[in-house]
Design a protein around this motif. Structure first.
Motif, PDB file in Angstrom:
ATOM      1  N   ASP A   1      50.026  48.815  73.470  1.00 43.42           N
ATOM      2  CA  ASP A   1      49.380  48.765  72.155  1.00 43.42           C
ATOM      3  C   ASP A   1      48.185  49.727  72.117  1.00 43.42           C
ATOM      4  O   ASP A   1      47.163  49.476  72.752  1.00 43.42           O
ATOM      5  N   GLU A   2      48.348  50.801  71.378  1.00 43.58           N
ATOM      6  CA  GLU A   2      47.310  51.834  71.179  1.00 43.58           C
ATOM      7  C   GLU A   2      46.627  52.274  72.472  1.00 43.58           C
ATOM      8  O   GLU A   2      45.415  52.127  72.625  1.00 43.58           O
TER       9      GLU A   2
ATOM     10  N   SER B   1      49.999  45.581  66.058  1.00 46.89           N
ATOM     11  CA  SER B   1      49.667  44.607  67.107  1.00 46.89           C
ATOM     12  C   SER B   1      50.377  43.279  66.871  1.00 46.89           C
ATOM     13  O   SER B   1      50.781  42.611  67.827  1.00 46.89           O
TER      14      SER B   1
ATOM     15  N   GLU C   1      45.901  46.127  73.038  1.00 42.02           N
ATOM     16  CA  GLU C   1      44.993  47.028  72.330  1.00 42.02           C
ATOM     17  C   GLU C   1      43.570  46.823  72.867  1.00 42.02           C
ATOM     18  O   GLU C   1      43.174  45.694  73.158  1.00 42.02           O
TER      19      GLU C   1
END
Ligand code: ADP
Ligand code: MG
Length: 230
Positions: free
Chosen positions: A158-159, A41, A83
């Motif tokens: 992000d994820e 991140s 995220e």
């Protein structure tokens, strides 16, 4: 398209990234894989401008991003899906999708929204529903739609699979494939290597703020397995 050279990010005394260098070519999908705390991140957030870099250089489309605001980076053509999705919970799905379009040319956004409605039917079906009434998977679709509402050249993801059931991992993967078909360049992060490796051209393995390995999907699959990211 994106070149990161010797990027260092620090939070007070904690060094999150030590001299990280990576590259993403136009049209590629590149994965940063690593467990919690690896620095994924921090790297993504440095590219969009949410965290300052102590040293190193980030270039996008041949331009140095140093000193540029998040909004200016978005206007250059960088899209961002954070995220944990972070949708605006009390805003409707439509309002969420439109929230990142401010300051972007209206004609381009309008044309692109037509594509989003066609590609992500959920955005139409749930248009007026507050985002906090949606499931995690549905919220991730909204976050993706928001991130691409300005038709970015580079999408930072992000994820996107974090906390999602397998059925939603499949659906999000399909949505990412649609973006690839459209020619979007993607830099994504994941802890879950197995589903992510199905989507990407190349990967970097991160640990403790460093790139430990990089290579093709085949090369990385073995490493990721050994490091128990699968
Ligand atoms: N806002 C913050 N303040 C202090 N330390 C942070 C902050 N964000 C991240 N860190 C630390 O930086 C390191 C990298 O974190 P992060 O980039 O979030 O990794 P990842 O996304 O791979 O889980 C970790 O040690 C984490 O604890
Ligand atoms: Mg993270």
């Amino acid at each position: 398209m994106l070149t990161i050279e010797s990027l260092k990010v620090r939070y007070g005394g904690i060094v999150a990234l030590h001299e990280v260098s990576i590259e993403v070519q136009r049209g590629e999908t590149v994965l940063l894989v690593g467990s919690n705390g690896a620095g994924k991140s921090s790297l993504i957030n440095a590219v969009i401008g949410l965290v300052p870099n102590v040293s190193g250089r980030i270039q996008f489309d041949g331009r140095d991003l140093a000193g540029m605001s998040c909004a200016a980076r978005a206007r250059l053509g960088i899209g961002y899906s954070p995220e944990g999705r972070r949708v605006f919970s009390s805003l409707s799905v439509t309002e969420n999708v439109l929230s990142s379009t401010l300051g972007h040319p209206v004609a381009k956004v309008g044309e692109n929204l037509a594509w989003i409605r066609k590609t992500f039917p959920l955005v139409v079906e749930r248009a007026r529903q507050p985002a906090n009434q949606l499931s995690g998977g549905q919220q991730q679709i909204v976050a993706l739609a928001r991130a691409v509402s300005t038709m970015p050249k580079l999408l930072l993801l992000d994820e996107p699979f974090l906390g999602l059931a397998p059925i939603w991992i499949e659906r999000i993967s399909d949505a990412i494939r649609e973006l690839q078909r459209r020619g979007t360049t993607i830099l994504m992060t994941e802890q879950m290597a197995r589903p992510a490796l199905k989507l990407v051209d190349r990967a970097y393995v991160m640990r403790s703020g460093e790139i430990r390995r990089s290579g093709t999907v085949e090369e990385i699959r073995g490493v990721a397995l050994a490091e128990e990211y699968l």
